[in-house]
Design an enzyme around this catalytic site. Sequence first.
Site, mmCIF file in Angstrom:
data_model
loop_
_atom_site.group_PDB
_atom_site.id
_atom_site.type_symbol
_atom_site.label_atom_id
_atom_site.label_comp_id
_atom_site.label_asym_id
_atom_site.label_seq_id
_atom_site.Cartn_x
_atom_site.Cartn_y
_atom_site.Cartn_z
ATOM 1 N N GLU A 1 3.708 25.130 11.793
ATOM 2 C CA GLU A 1 4.816 24.288 11.322
ATOM 3 C C GLU A 1 5.965 25.131 10.776
ATOM 4 O O GLU A 1 7.091 24.671 10.689
ATOM 5 C CB GLU A 1 4.350 23.359 10.192
ATOM 6 C CG GLU A 1 3.450 22.250 10.610
ATOM 7 C CD GLU A 1 2.963 21.490 9.374
ATOM 8 O OE1 GLU A 1 3.724 21.340 8.387
ATOM 9 O OE2 GLU A 1 1.788 21.073 9.388
ATOM 10 N N ASP B 1 -9.541 36.516 3.136
ATOM 11 C CA ASP B 1 -10.707 37.201 2.593
ATOM 12 C C ASP B 1 -12.001 36.500 3.017
ATOM 13 O O ASP B 1 -12.077 35.269 2.989
ATOM 14 C CB ASP B 1 -10.586 37.193 1.058
ATOM 15 C CG ASP B 1 -11.591 38.103 0.392
ATOM 16 O OD1 ASP B 1 -11.551 39.311 0.640
ATOM 17 O OD2 ASP B 1 -12.437 37.596 -0.386
HETATM 18 C C1 NOJ Z 1 -13.465 41.407 0.702
HETATM 19 C C2 NOJ Z 1 -12.491 42.181 -0.103
HETATM 20 O O1 NOJ Z 1 -11.789 43.064 0.732
HETATM 21 C C3 NOJ Z 1 -13.285 42.867 -1.166
HETATM 22 O O2 NOJ Z 1 -12.523 43.815 -1.863
HETATM 23 C C4 NOJ Z 1 -13.872 41.832 -2.079
HETATM 24 O O3 NOJ Z 1 -14.713 42.469 -3.015
HETATM 25 C C5 NOJ Z 1 -14.687 40.806 -1.310
HETATM 26 N N1 NOJ Z 1 -14.045 40.379 -0.107
HETATM 27 C C6 NOJ Z 1 -14.930 39.581 -2.146
HETATM 28 O O4 NOJ Z 1 -13.748 38.857 -2.318
#
Ligand code: NOJ
Length: 561
Positions: free
Chosen positions: A257, A208
Amino acid sequence: MSNQPWWRHAVIYQVYPRSWADADGDGVGDLPGITSRLEHLADLGVDALWLSPFYVSPQNDGGYDVADFRDVDPLFGTLADLDALVARAHDLRLRVVVDVVPNHTSSEHPWFRAALAAGPGSPERARYVFRPGRGDDGSEPPNNWQSKFDGPAWTRTTDPDGSPGEWYLHLFDGSQPDLDWTNPEVHAELESVLRFWLDRGVDGFRIDVAHGLVKADGLPDADLSLDETRDRSSLLPMWDQPGVHDVYRRWRALVEEYRGTQTALWGEDDDRMLCGEAWVQPAEALAAYVRPDELHQTFNFSFLMTPWRADALRASVDDALASAGAVGAPQTWVLSNHDVVRHATRLGRSDATQVAEVEGIGPRDEQPDPVLGLRRARAATALMLALPGSAYLYQGEELGLPDHTRLPDEVLQDPTFARSGGTRHGRDGCRVPVPWASDGPSLGFGPGEPWLPQPPGYADLAPGRQRGVEGSTLELYRRLLRVRRELGLGTATLTWLPDAPPDVLALRLLDADGTRVAEVRTNLSDAPVTLPAGEVLVASGDLDDGRLPSDTTVWTRLTGS
Ligand code: NOJ
């Protein structure tokens, strides 16, 4: 097929756990629900699934606000449920990719609670980005950064004696404090989290906000507007800063790994995979994330954001293939996910040939044309699944699901809506629970009322209405995926066909020894075009007396090839 590692050509299906299948009847999807429906994915013909977060979380941002990186939220089940899901998926030859959220934690995370309690200057606060405010009394935020969800990216704390204290950074919601990646403890913790899930048998991670971890030294003001930095993300001090690449070099070494630790299951093709969610421009900067010693993949959001126009799509494909190819990486393709308006809805907008709108659509907005949207979406998917590399599907797109574009304000849960004072509708419309049946209170999603209401049209799109039905969207996806696999399109080489009619994308796919594998045409003009002779392998819509109608894609095998 090819002897290339799976992540170079895999089709990966995104499951948003809140909305896929609800086994316990609380209205929210869960892990046992997912496990019970995995056969749908095996039958569809994908290679892997990616699970959005199911970790302990107050769910302020759909689980992207994690309070415990190493456990399952009771809303979704238990660690034993996750183990059962992974085992069942592996039995079905499906790999399992899970989300990791390294940019921020939830404000309910024990680290953040400890940071608030420990006060300024403490090692607990050094895990996050706390700063004194500006101005004589510190009442101004430390810099001018804005949250992606609207409003300032800083929230002021209150000291134990009740007086106003330091500010902390959050690029997203106030309940998602950013971690400080200059702190070695943060590196060690997230690396340990990766190992925790790898040891449980997962096959990879979707990372993310992969481009946001490292901020520019000194946290300078962002002097340029978003528009001014659209072509170069790193001009903003919070995105795509050079230090982030060191993180992924370490992560790549870590996952390597694990290569060969599950050969009983995967034979030689036993790699773990890292895919970054990095909204980075230009394509060369994004490609830097997939250099040989960094991530395996990044999402190619440029393709998703390309207007429905032949010149724009062709340039997008060329740019993407060239930039990834320059570093020896596979390209990825995606059209929908849990953050954007589904492509069956997006492409039905009146301006779809000019812009690709990605923000949510609400009842007060212009309503898209669902028939046109689905027609184009099917053509877009058929184009995407022919392109070399790996592709991502978002749950329900194989059913042709549109967004719910009339969700009333009172049911909205995306923090964007509240933080923007209601001016941004947010992303709930693409997160509506999946219809598994054409009747019942939640159309087979589960025994209870779903956490978001489903729009009326969903009943007709349930799999039971489509399976075995010639021309249905579900059968189209099944066929595309089967032919893609049989022909090895994921590892083919693309060349454009000369002399294609205007506004028709026409491409040829060649295998490693240069043999023609298939030709693909997408008609983006507003009139049918004549097709050359050849066996039709699959078409996204009915052909018109041997001609390819507008907004339709066809895959053909040349006679004799
Ligand atoms: C990207 C994620 O896909 C989204 O849903 C989220 O709100 C933001 N990152 C923050 O984590």
